[in-house]
Enzyme design. Structure first.
Site, mmCIF file in Angstrom:
data_model
loop_
_atom_site.group_PDB
_atom_site.id
_atom_site.type_symbol
_atom_site.label_atom_id
_atom_site.label_comp_id
_atom_site.label_asym_id
_atom_site.label_seq_id
_atom_site.Cartn_x
_atom_site.Cartn_y
_atom_site.Cartn_z
ATOM 1 N N LYS A 46 45.054 43.985 31.269
ATOM 2 C CA LYS A 46 44.893 43.389 32.604
ATOM 3 C C LYS A 46 44.178 44.417 33.477
ATOM 4 O O LYS A 46 44.439 45.628 33.356
ATOM 5 C CB LYS A 46 46.283 43.069 33.178
ATOM 6 C CG LYS A 46 46.297 42.653 34.636
ATOM 7 C CD LYS A 46 45.653 41.302 34.862
ATOM 8 C CE LYS A 46 45.554 40.944 36.345
ATOM 9 N NZ LYS A 46 44.655 39.786 36.563
ATOM 10 N N SER A 71 44.783 32.157 40.867
ATOM 11 C CA SER A 71 44.582 33.144 41.916
ATOM 12 C C SER A 71 45.738 34.124 41.802
ATOM 13 O O SER A 71 46.653 34.144 42.622
ATOM 14 C CB SER A 71 44.548 32.487 43.291
ATOM 15 O OG SER A 71 44.304 33.488 44.259
ATOM 16 N N GLY A 73 45.721 37.420 41.910
ATOM 17 C CA GLY A 73 45.709 38.484 42.918
ATOM 18 C C GLY A 73 45.982 39.860 42.340
ATOM 19 O O GLY A 73 46.618 40.699 42.977
ATOM 20 N N CYS A 131 36.485 40.344 40.364
ATOM 21 C CA CYS A 131 37.751 39.680 40.675
ATOM 22 C C CYS A 131 37.557 38.739 41.862
ATOM 23 O O CYS A 131 37.157 39.173 42.940
ATOM 24 C CB CYS A 131 38.844 40.687 41.002
ATOM 25 S SG CYS A 131 40.315 39.810 41.558
ATOM 26 N N SER A 195 36.021 34.334 35.716
ATOM 27 C CA SER A 195 36.201 32.930 36.096
ATOM 28 C C SER A 195 35.201 32.528 37.181
ATOM 29 O O SER A 195 34.639 33.370 37.880
ATOM 30 C CB SER A 195 37.641 32.688 36.542
ATOM 31 O OG SER A 195 37.965 33.556 37.596
HETATM 32 O O1 RRO Z 1 44.114 38.809 39.025
HETATM 33 C C1 RRO Z 1 43.321 37.887 39.286
HETATM 34 O O2 RRO Z 1 43.530 37.057 40.181
HETATM 35 C C2 RRO Z 1 42.067 37.724 38.549
HETATM 36 C C3 RRO Z 1 41.198 38.768 38.269
HETATM 37 BR BR1 RRO Z 1 41.561 40.546 38.688
HETATM 38 C C4 RRO Z 1 39.942 38.490 37.645
HETATM 39 O O3 RRO Z 1 39.107 39.373 37.384
HETATM 40 N N1 RRO Z 1 39.676 37.212 37.330
HETATM 41 C C5 RRO Z 1 40.525 36.190 37.592
HETATM 42 O O4 RRO Z 1 40.212 35.023 37.280
HETATM 43 N N2 RRO Z 1 41.729 36.474 38.192
#
Ligand code: RRO
Length: 311
Positions: A46, A71, A73, A131, A195
């Site tokens: 992650k 989402s 975050g 992100c 995404s």
């Molecule tokens: O943690 C998220 O909300 C998140 C991240 Br860091 C990302 O790079 N892509 C995504 O779809 N969610």
């Protein structure tokens, strides 16, 4: 006929071209261990920050008819947790463990990269430039000047191989603009795509949005984004010859993985489908991909990688 899914990633040999997409099943040690045990060729954590983050309020992920919206975050355990895991497990695992970093400021990003650089057993870093879900923080990958200047600093503070996770692009001028920036750096790889930012999914019966954070806006994954992901893999493969492109977006079957490789992907990442199905998806998708290769007479992925034909 023996069919192999072997590939290389930034010069590192992998037994399989399949791995997880950062963010899915890779936040805790238990999940990371599952990925080591599974039919993956590599794994990525992650995206992490310096300190533990709780992330956005729940519900923050929803399954929707052809994919997902999230989402989250940036919920994560903090970089020390992941570096500790990698220090401990990279020696035993033949699979490269990739650390994904996503600081909320330039200063934090540089500190994360410095710490990653000092981790002896860490083979590769993924710098998340995309992100979509931290309130008030635009996606870095859509700001070309900021991306260039961040990468200039990143490659001075960190000598380890760095790959980037890119947002989807939609315009030829943007593909070329970003590729022009990336070409100036000794990139380990480009991963396409994160995404599709800030979609919205509704429930008509209750007339509400499907996730709580940001008024329901979130990153869309799954089949909805496959054509965009393939376009990004294809364009960056053509524009960055000699740099590995990792394909991510809409992979549910061996056929989807085959399509990503045909567009030029050296490695194929699985996100939404891994979330929905669990780590067994790797064995199923690997089997389906091998069946297609066998039917077509391919023994390894290099025989068709990037060989998509135009009409
Ligand atoms: O943690 C998220 O909300 C998140 C991240 Br860091 C990302 O790079 N892509 C995504 O779809 N969610």
């Amino acid at each position: 006929m023996a069919v192999s899914l072997q590939t290389t990633l930034a010069g590192i040999p992998l037994e399989s071209c399949l791995m997880n997409a950062s963010g899915v099943h890779c936040t805790t040690e238990e999940q990371l261990r599952d990925l080591i045990q599974a039919d993956t060729g590599a794994l990525v954590t992650k995206s992490c920050t310096l300190e533990y983050r709780e992330g956005n309020p729940l519900p923050r992920y929803a399954s929707i008819p052809y994919g997902s919206i999230n989402s989250m975050g940036l919920p994560n355990q903090g970089i020390r947790y992941y570096l500790g895991f990698i220090e401990k497990h990279q020696k035993e695992s033949e699979k490269p463990l990739i650390l994904s970093v996503a600081g909320l400021s330039r200063k934090e990003n540089m500190e994360l990269l410095r710490m990653a650089d000092a981790c002896e057993n860490l083979p590769l870093i993924e710098f998340n430039l995309s992100c979509p879900n931290v309130p008030g923080k635009p996606q870095t990958g859509y700001d070309f000047d900021e991306t260039r200047s961040l990468l200039e600093e990143a490659f001075t503070v960190c000598r380890k191989p760095i790959g980037v996770k890119l947002p989807p692009y939609f315009d030829m001028a943007h593909f070329e603009g970003m590729a022009g920036i990336l070409r100036a750096f000794p990139l380990a790889y480009a991963c396409c795509v994160n995404s599709l930012g800030n979609g919205l999914w509704l429930d008509v019966e209750s007339e509400t949005v499907s996730i709580k954070p940001k008024g329901g806006f979130g990153g869309v994954g799954g089949l909805y984004i496959k054509s965009t992901a393939l376009a990004n893999v294809r364009m960056f493969s053509l524009l960055l010859p000699g740099t590995d492109v990792l394909g991510c977006g809409g992979v549910q079957t061996g056929k989807d993985a085959f399509e990503h490789i045909l567009c030029g992907a050296s490695v194929v990442q699985i996100g939404t489908c891994l979330w929905e199905e669990g780590v067994a998806c790797f064995t199923r998708i690997a089997g389906e991909l091998k069946d297609i290769m066998e039917q077509k007479g391919y023994q390894n992925i290099n025989e068709f990688k990037g060989k998509l034909k135009e009409r």
